[in-house]
Design a protein around this motif. Structure first.
Motif, PDB file in Angstrom:
ATOM      1  N   GLU A 155       6.445   3.778  -1.392  1.00  0.00           N
ATOM      2  CA  GLU A 155       7.834   3.324  -1.353  1.00  0.00           C
ATOM      3  C   GLU A 155       7.959   1.850  -1.737  1.00  0.00           C
ATOM      4  O   GLU A 155       8.948   1.448  -2.345  1.00  0.00           O
ATOM      5  CB  GLU A 155       8.429   3.540   0.053  1.00  0.00           C
ATOM      6  CG  GLU A 155       8.580   4.989   0.445  1.00  0.00           C
ATOM      7  CD  GLU A 155       7.280   5.603   0.990  1.00  0.00           C
ATOM      8  OE1 GLU A 155       6.311   4.869   1.237  1.00  0.00           O
ATOM      9  OE2 GLU A 155       7.252   6.829   1.147  1.00  0.00           O
ATOM     10  N   GLU A 156       6.962   1.058  -1.356  1.00  0.00           N
ATOM     11  CA  GLU A 156       7.006  -0.373  -1.685  1.00  0.00           C
ATOM     12  C   GLU A 156       6.952  -0.584  -3.198  1.00  0.00           C
ATOM     13  O   GLU A 156       7.533  -1.534  -3.723  1.00  0.00           O
ATOM     14  CB  GLU A 156       5.851  -1.111  -1.010  1.00  0.00           C
ATOM     15  CG  GLU A 156       5.983  -1.151   0.498  1.00  0.00           C
ATOM     16  CD  GLU A 156       4.765  -1.749   1.167  1.00  0.00           C
ATOM     17  OE1 GLU A 156       4.915  -2.825   1.776  1.00  0.00           O
ATOM     18  OE2 GLU A 156       3.667  -1.156   1.074  1.00  0.00           O
ATOM     19  N   LYS A 185      -1.753  -3.777  -4.307  1.00  0.00           N
ATOM     20  CA  LYS A 185      -1.634  -3.237  -2.953  1.00  0.00           C
ATOM     21  C   LYS A 185      -1.645  -4.366  -1.933  1.00  0.00           C
ATOM     22  O   LYS A 185      -0.916  -4.329  -0.941  1.00  0.00           O
ATOM     23  CB  LYS A 185      -2.771  -2.259  -2.664  1.00  0.00           C
ATOM     24  CG  LYS A 185      -2.692  -0.984  -3.469  1.00  0.00           C
ATOM     25  CD  LYS A 185      -3.866  -0.092  -3.145  1.00  0.00           C
ATOM     26  CE  LYS A 185      -3.886   1.128  -4.044  1.00  0.00           C
ATOM     27  NZ  LYS A 185      -5.098   1.923  -3.843  1.00  0.00           N
ATOM     28  N   CYS A 229       0.814  -1.219   0.000  1.00  0.00           N
ATOM     29  CA  CYS A 229       0.000   0.000   0.000  1.00  0.00           C
ATOM     30  C   CYS A 229       0.845   1.265   0.000  1.00  0.00           C
ATOM     31  O   CYS A 229       0.374   2.320  -0.422  1.00  0.00           O
ATOM     32  CB  CYS A 229      -0.932   0.002   1.210  1.00  0.00           C
ATOM     33  SG  CYS A 229      -2.183  -1.298   1.129  1.00  0.00           S
ATOM     34  N   LEU A 230       2.074   1.173   0.473  1.00  0.00           N
ATOM     35  CA  LEU A 230       2.937   2.352   0.531  1.00  0.00           C
ATOM     36  C   LEU A 230       3.581   2.620  -0.827  1.00  0.00           C
ATOM     37  O   LEU A 230       3.994   1.686  -1.523  1.00  0.00           O
ATOM     38  CB  LEU A 230       4.042   2.149   1.569  1.00  0.00           C
ATOM     39  CG  LEU A 230       3.588   1.854   3.004  1.00  0.00           C
ATOM     40  CD1 LEU A 230       4.790   1.552   3.886  1.00  0.00           C
ATOM     41  CD2 LEU A 230       2.773   3.011   3.550  1.00  0.00           C
TER      42      LEU A 230
END
Length: 119
Positions: free
Chosen positions: A20-21, A69, A17-18
């Protein structure tokens, strides 16, 4: 009903969900167990009479390469595609683990496990 098991398929992917991921990515491990009637293959020794685990691995890697996500979404896509492409499979157990997830604390992995039966 016999089983074919692929354990610890290693994949680098970009789920989460981030934001950055999606940029950094993470290591994942996938365990897959499929159930099918393998009696004919036991007699014939022919690849055409069994579930090809190379095909299973290809599906896992291709679906893991599509960003999601949630691991739940990835797991469903993998299971749906396996049932669609490999019609002899009757049941799937699939576990996807994200190694070193970005959460507070020392957590080795977080995983999602689903079980799907052909209807």
């Amino acid at each position: 009903m016999e089983q074919i098991i692929l354990k610890n398929i290693r994949v680098y992917a970009y789920h989460g969900c981030l934001a950055e991921e999606g940029m950094i990515g993470s290591d994942y491990r996938v365990d897959l167990k499929v159930s099918a009637d393998l009696q004919k293959a036991m007699q014939t020794d022919a690849l055409s009479d069994t579930v090809d685990y190379v095909h299973l691995n290809k599906i896992v890697k291709e679906e893991m390469a599509i960003r999601s996500k949630l691991l739940e979404n990835v797991a469903k896509r993998i299971a749906d595609r396996i049932l669609d492409e490999l019609t002899d499979i009757q049941k799937i157990t699939l576990k996807i683990a994200k190694i070193n997830p970005p959460i507070a604390g020392d957590v080795a992995n977080v995983s999602v496990k689903i079980k799907v039966k052909k209807v």
